[in-house]
Design an enzyme around this catalytic site. Structure first.
Site, PDB file in Angstrom:
ATOM      1  CB  VAL A 131       0.268  -5.916   4.370  1.00 32.56           C
ATOM      2  CG1 VAL A 131      -0.441  -6.559   5.550  1.00 32.56           C
ATOM      3  CG2 VAL A 131      -0.071  -4.451   4.283  1.00 32.56           C
ATOM      4  N   GLY A 191       3.473   0.938   2.901  1.00 30.23           N
ATOM      5  CA  GLY A 191       4.448  -0.128   3.027  1.00 30.23           C
ATOM      6  C   GLY A 191       3.808  -1.459   2.698  1.00 30.23           C
ATOM      7  CE  LYS A 236      -1.123  -1.535   6.804  1.00 31.74           C
ATOM      8  NZ  LYS A 236      -1.718  -1.090   5.545  1.00 31.74           N
ATOM      9  CG  ASP A 295      -5.522   6.609   0.316  1.00 34.83           C
ATOM     10  OD1 ASP A 295      -6.133   6.898  -0.732  1.00 34.83           O
ATOM     11  OD2 ASP A 295      -4.514   5.879   0.334  1.00 34.83           O
ATOM     12  N   GLY A 353       0.843  -1.187   0.000  1.00 35.09           N
ATOM     13  CA  GLY A 353       0.000   0.000   0.000  1.00 35.09           C
ATOM     14  C   GLY A 353       0.873   1.229   0.000  1.00 35.09           C
TER      15      GLY A 353
END
Ligand SMILES: *[C@@H]1O[C@H](CO)[C@@H](O)[C@H](O)[C@H]1NC(C)=O
Ligand SMILES: *[C@@H]1O[C@H](CO)[C@@H](O)[C@H](O)[C@H]1NC(C)=O
Ligand SMILES: *[C@@H]1O[C@H](CO)[C@@H](O)[C@H](O)[C@H]1NC(C)=O
Ligand SMILES: *[C@@H]1O[C@H](CO)[C@@H](O)[C@H](O)[C@H]1NC(C)=O
Ligand SMILES: *[C@@H]1O[C@H](CO)[C@@H](O)[C@H](O)[C@H]1NC(C)=O
Ligand SMILES: *[C@@H]1O[C@H](CO)[C@@H](O)[C@H](O)[C@H]1NC(C)=O
Length: 795
Positions: free
Chosen positions: A519, A517, A535, A629, A514
């Site tokens: 996951v 970073g 994450k 977001d 994402g």
């Protein structure tokens, strides 16, 4: 189909590069006249300049040319006739009108590629009519040859298909070789669309549309398909009657161009194009109604390729490979799908078949043929086990106490939500692996690039703002706080890096990347064996240890059933990791835009869930959190398919170093609220905007931005489309083929209206998330929303 935009989506544009400038022309072509394929010579024009005859460069190869006739006044320069689709000619080729033979197309080596072959008649002159017909006349003005009598895949007004005439589809939008479909009128009077045998010795022609115009009394049967000057399309019968194909009232032919094209995917579509003003071809009608169900038969693959599944989208087929399969030819999305792994049993393979194979259930899909065995009566469990333990079995269908086993390749796959059946594919475990390589076409790349620009920019904007908000809001708190790592959050666990490294087996299983970073999947290093998602944050500000703690603390204090729960974190040296509950059913994006189209009830629940989660973040938790977001990639689904928002509160943890390059994306509509591009304050209403887009995506199962392969990579903006369909009162188009939603159009309307309120340019018009939830639930009335783009003309 009324709405222009709706129709634009399905209209079929042929964007070829124009080679011409306008020139005065009488339409007359004298013997000896010639044109060279060089990308600059002017074509021959009809008297008004509506049509042009000459060479067009192929859209994907500027060194190859197509001898064609096209609408010269429409921006798309849409081709209505072509002759050398199979052999596009190189630069330097020539077309000439000669007395003996008529038109001759020669390559640069002077070899004849194509000719009207009119000798021994003497050609006197040619004439390109304003109807688009190119006619060659003999010495006594007798007609020797007409392009209208030798059509390609398109007819236009005043053109007629006679009993020996035929339209043949092309291979693809950009490949003009012969494709798989043809249209003609049979001796018995029916106008039919048929699949065409490609291999010369295999016959599996199938009539997938037949007009009811044949009659045992031959004097009553049809004999011509006529495209009238006024734009209507009908079958003319011998007794003088007309059987109308296009039924709707037609826009006037004086103000619109018309054409009907047998598209490469087999759908015959009648279009109009305003002569002035709006670009784009709009759909008048299409045949057959549902091509996915119309092509069947024991031979042949159906509307899509073998193993593929046909989904109807706005009258056009969309072909999708099922799980465990990928396109045999990545450049042919309408072609066959091939299995990712060996499907049958292999010699020398040890272990039980259950260890090697698994049965994957595919929703709302049917492959009606390819049965080699039927078991009656059967239970679902028997059916599964019978297929699992049978090396021939590729798929099994269970329905009404019967089990059908099917062998590969599967044909005539189609989606059909009305069927009460269970479909299982028998796949080798690990079948999904090559799946990642699949989406590799140009369109998607472009989309990904645009998407990431949009995303990156929005994220950085978000960070900037979030930091400002953060510092204003938490400055006091940070300076006062003296919390040690272990005391963060009441029940948050602090992990060591090593623990998490072990829990994830060395960060092996990557669940996705994402903005923040990567996951990884892991298992909690304790007796509970809870599955976790770890994450690994990247780009965290270096000196932000206190901020990190404060933020993790804020996130750790959020508890809501529509939020992904934070279980713990790790903060060791440069490493910052967050440990979340694992969400078994992946992202909403995967669910919404994947093969398995979620059911309407599930979708409405998910929309409500996201609304409630956001309401909590905005109004109910102790520290207001702006997500910044919201998009389907950030909504995860747990084992009960409850929608849970992830990545909230994270924007504050990112660094601010990256430069801000928002100028490039000004005005692009995605999930980003327009105020990001203005000098206005960022509030929770940015999330409301993104939620509105998401809501419309959930209703339509369509991405907010999408390149339409069927329309020459035209960018389709979901919110525009929805607004158009809404104003045209055609919400049914939004949920086409979704029978549950079509049965529930009141709810669809309510959701669409809420979505349109949420995406208002004017921030003050957008509801709060709380109000949006109440409206979605039907507790508060939803008024008719105004046009969302009130501001866009000003900015
Ligand atoms: C086109 O050519 C034909 C034959 O030469 C002639 O009869 C006709 O008048 C010409 N038309 C125009 C508009 O020049
Ligand atoms: C051109 O088209 C018009 C309209 O259909 C028709 O009346 C005329 O005869 C055509 N001219 C020739 C030369 O085919
Ligand atoms: C068009 O498709 C045919 C058949 O698949 C292929 O042989 C040909 O090379 C293609 N032509 C172009 C110009 O791409
Ligand atoms: C007309 O001919 C086609 C093809 O031979 C056939 O499929 C169709 O049934 C015929 N129609 C009638 C009414 O006989
Ligand atoms: C066929 O149709 C024509 C015109 O409708 C009619 O005059 C004639 O009697 C019909 N013939 C038969 C055998 O039905
Ligand atoms: C199920 O099968 C039985 C017997 O084969 C049949 O009588 C019945 O109509 C079927 N039901 C449905 C819903 O197809």
């Amino acid at each position: 189909m009324d709405s222009k935009l709706c129709n634009n989506l399905i209209s079929f544009l042929v964007l070829l590069i124009p080679l011409c400038a306008v020139s005065q022309n009488s339409g007359n072509i004298t013997v000896g006249a010639s044109l060279t394929a060089d990308g600059s010579s002017k074509p021959w024009l009809s008297p008004t300049g509506d049509f042009a005859f000459g060479f067009q460069q192929l859209p994907n190869n500027k060194d190859l040319f197509l001898l064609s006739i096209w609408f010269d006044q429409v921006p798309e320069k849409t081709v209505i006739w072509y002759t050398n689709g199979k052999n596009p000619v190189p630069r330097g080729s020539r077309i000439q009108l000669v007395a003996a033979g008529g038109l001759e197309l020669r390559d640069p080596h002077n070899q004849i590629i194509w000719s009207t072959n009119l000798s021994p008649d003497e050609t006197a002159y040619g004439y390109l009519n304003d109807t688009g017909n190119l006619v060659l006349f003999g010495s006594v003005s007798n007609r020797l040859w007409e392009s209208f009598k030798n059509p390609a895949d398109t007819i236009v007004p005043t053109q007629v298909i006679e009993t020996n005439g035929m339209l043949i589809s092309r291979k693809s939008v950009t490949n003009f070789s012969q494709g798989r479909f043809y249209a003609r009128i049979l001796d018995n009077g029916s106008f039919v669309l048929s699949t065409k045998s490609v291999a010369s010795n295999i016959y599996f022609d199938f009539d997938y549309y037949t007009s009811p115009t044949s009659d045992l009394n031959a004097s009553n049967s049809g004999y011509q398909v006529v495209f009238s000057e006024r734009g209507s399309l009908f079958v003319r019968k011998r007794n003088g009657e007309q059987f109308g194909l296009s039924s709707r009232s037609l826009p006037p032919a004086s103000e619109n161009y018309y054409r009907a094209t047998l598209n490469f995917d087999g759908v015959l579509i009648q279009y109009y194009h305003p002569k002035n003003g709006n670009p784009g071809w709009n759909v008048v009608g299409y045949w057959p109604d549902n091509i996915c169900n119309s092509i069947y038969g024991l031979f042949g693959s159906g509307a899509c390729g073998y193993n593929s599944v046909c989904q109807l989208k706005s009258g056009r087929p969309r072909c999708v490979c099922p799980r465990g399969f990928t396109l045999a030819d990545p450049n042919d999305p309408y072609g066959d799908c091939k299995p990712n792994t060996v499907m049958s049993c292999m010699e020398g393979e040890t272990g039980s078949l259950e260890d090697i194979f698994e049965l994957v259930e595919i929703q709302d899909t049917d492959w009606p043929f390819n049965d080699y065995s039927q078991i009656v009566p059967s239970t679902e469990a028997d059916c599964r086990s019978s297929c699992m333990n049978d090396c021939l079995c590729g798929a099994a269908i269970f329905r009404n106490h019967s089990c059908w086993k099917k062998r590969l390749p599967l044909s005539n796959g189609r989606t059909d939500a009305t069927l009460d059946i269970k479909v299982f594919l028998r796949l080798r475990k690990g079948h999904d692996v090559p799946f990642l390589n699949r989406k590799n076409t140009k369109n998607q790349k472009t989309l990904i690039i645009i998407g990431s620009v949009l995303l990156a920019s929005s994220v950085f904007l978000c960070i900037t703002v979030a930091f400002v908000v953060f510092f204003l809001k938490y400055k006091k708190k940070i300076t006062n706080s003296n919390t040690s790592l272990t005391s963060i959050g009441s029940n948050l666990r602090c992990f060591t890096y090593e623990e998490l490294e072990q829990a994830t087996s060395g960060f092996k299983k990557d669940l996705g990347r994402g903005a923040f970073g990567t996951v990884y999947k892991g298992v909690l290093p304790d007796s509970s064996e809870t599955i976790i998602a770890v994450k690994k944050l990247e780009r965290v500000a270096k000196d932000s240890e206190k901020e990190f703690r404060a933020e993790v603390n804020v996130i750790g204090h959020t508890h809501h059933k529509n939020l992904v729960r934070l279980l713990g974190y790790c903060h060791e040296g440069p490493n910052r990791l967050l440990v979340y509950e694992y969400m078994r059913n992946g992202t909403l994006a995967k669910f919404l835009f994947g093969e398995k189209k979620p059911r309407w009830v599930q979708r409405t629940q998910m929309a409500l869930g996201v609304a409630k989660g956001l309401t909590y973040l905005h109004e109910e938790c102790s520290n207001q959190i702006i997500h910044c977001d919201i998009k389907p990639q950030n909504i995860l689904l747990d084992e009960y398919y409850t929608a849970r928002i992830s990545d909230f509160g994270l924007s504050k943890l990112l660094m601010m170093e990256q430069s801000r390059t928002s100028t490039d994306i000004r005005g692009t509509k995605g999930y980003v609220a327009p105020e990001w591009f203005r000098n206005t304050q960022i509030t929770v209403k940015v999330d409301v905007y993104s939620f509105g887009v998401l809501l419309l995506e959930i209703v339509c199962c369509r991405k907010s931005l999408e390149y339409l392969k069927s329309s020459n990579d035209e960018l389709s903006v979901l919110t525009d489309w929805v607004w158009d369909c809404y104003t045209e009162r055609r919400l049914d188009i939004l949920v086409e083929n979704d029978y549950e939603a079509l049965d529930d159009l009141k709810m669809v309307e309510r959701f669409v209206k809420v979505g349109l309120w949420c995406i208002q340019d004017d921030i003050s018009l957008r509801p709060s998330m709380k109000k949006a939830s109440l409206m979605l639930e039907g507790i508060v009335d939803v008024k008719d929303p105004p046009c969302p783009y009130a501001f866009s003309t000003l900015s």
